[in-house]
Design a protein around this motif. Structure first.
Motif, short mmCIF file in Angstrom:
data_model
loop_
_atom_site.label_atom_id
_atom_site.label_comp_id
_atom_site.label_asym_id
_atom_site.label_seq_id
_atom_site.Cartn_x
_atom_site.Cartn_y
_atom_site.Cartn_z
N ILE A 7 0.88 -1.17 0.00
CA ILE A 7 0.00 0.00 0.00
C ILE A 7 0.91 1.22 0.00
O ILE A 7 1.75 1.38 0.89
N LEU A 8 0.75 2.06 -1.01
CA LEU A 8 1.59 3.23 -1.18
C LEU A 8 0.75 4.49 -0.97
O LEU A 8 -0.20 4.73 -1.71
N ASN A 9 1.09 5.26 0.04
CA ASN A 9 0.43 6.53 0.30
C ASN A 9 1.36 7.64 -0.18
O ASN A 9 2.43 7.85 0.37
N VAL A 10 0.92 8.33 -1.22
CA VAL A 10 1.70 9.37 -1.86
C VAL A 10 1.31 10.71 -1.27
O VAL A 10 0.15 10.91 -0.88
N ILE A 11 2.25 11.64 -1.21
CA ILE A 11 1.94 12.99 -0.73
C ILE A 11 0.84 13.58 -1.62
O ILE A 11 0.93 13.52 -2.85
N LEU A 12 -0.20 14.11 -0.99
CA LEU A 12 -1.30 14.71 -1.74
C LEU A 12 -0.78 15.74 -2.74
O LEU A 12 0.08 16.55 -2.41
N GLY A 13 -1.29 15.67 -3.95
CA GLY A 13 -0.86 16.57 -5.00
C GLY A 13 0.33 16.07 -5.80
O GLY A 13 0.69 16.66 -6.81
N GLN A 14 0.96 14.98 -5.35
CA GLN A 14 2.13 14.44 -6.03
C GLN A 14 1.81 13.16 -6.81
O GLN A 14 2.72 12.46 -7.24
N GLU A 15 0.53 12.88 -7.00
CA GLU A 15 0.13 11.64 -7.66
C GLU A 15 0.68 11.52 -9.08
O GLU A 15 1.17 10.45 -9.46
N GLN A 16 0.63 12.57 -9.86
CA GLN A 16 1.14 12.50 -11.24
C GLN A 16 2.64 12.27 -11.26
O GLN A 16 3.14 11.51 -12.08
N LYS A 17 3.37 12.92 -10.35
CA LYS A 17 4.82 12.71 -10.26
C LYS A 17 5.13 11.27 -9.87
O LYS A 17 6.04 10.65 -10.42
N PHE A 18 4.35 10.72 -8.93
CA PHE A 18 4.53 9.34 -8.53
C PHE A 18 4.29 8.39 -9.70
O PHE A 18 5.07 7.48 -9.95
N GLU A 19 3.20 8.61 -10.43
CA GLU A 19 2.89 7.74 -11.55
C GLU A 19 3.97 7.80 -12.62
O GLU A 19 4.32 6.77 -13.21
N ALA A 20 4.53 8.97 -12.87
CA ALA A 20 5.62 9.10 -13.83
C ALA A 20 6.86 8.36 -13.34
O ALA A 20 7.53 7.67 -14.10
N ALA A 21 7.16 8.49 -12.05
CA ALA A 21 8.31 7.79 -11.47
C ALA A 21 8.10 6.28 -11.52
O ALA A 21 9.05 5.52 -11.76
N PHE A 22 6.87 5.85 -11.32
CA PHE A 22 6.60 4.42 -11.36
C PHE A 22 6.77 3.88 -12.78
O PHE A 22 7.19 2.74 -12.96
N GLU A 23 6.46 4.67 -13.78
CA GLU A 23 6.70 4.23 -15.16
C GLU A 23 8.17 3.95 -15.40
O GLU A 23 8.53 3.06 -16.16
N THR A 24 9.04 4.72 -14.75
CA THR A 24 10.49 4.47 -14.84
C THR A 24 10.85 3.20 -14.07
O THR A 24 11.68 2.41 -14.52
N ALA A 25 10.23 3.00 -12.92
CA ALA A 25 10.55 1.85 -12.07
C ALA A 25 9.98 0.55 -12.61
O ALA A 25 10.55 -0.52 -12.39
#
Length: 75
Positions: A7-25
């Motif tokens: 379960i990954l809780n991302v900082i609010l408002g950073q969801e798009q950045k997280f999704e982009a980083a996950f595409e790299t990962a």
């Protein structure tokens, strides 16, 4: 087979950045020995919550192989 559930809780408002980083990962995860498949799901009840499922052939493929890899340390 081992199913890793995260379960990954991302900082609010950073969801798009997280999704982009996950595409790299994502290709890093997929390149690991013992990897079978993975899936990232966005929670509909909490905007900043994600569920990551990864299936590994063995526990050691995840704990030693993936977690101990240089690629994981870099990511």
């Amino acid at each position: 087979m081992i199913l890793e559930v995260v379960i990954l809780n991302v900082i609010l408002g950073q969801e798009q950045k997280f999704e982009a980083a996950f595409e790299t990962a994502s290709p890093i995860i997929a390149s690991m020995h013992g990897y079978r498949w993975h899936q990232l799901q966005h929670c509909v009840e909490a905007q900043n919550r994600y569920l990551l499922l990864v299936q590994w052939a063995t526990l050691e493929d995840h704990t030693v192989g993936f977690r101990g890899s240089a690629q994981y340390q870099e990511w």
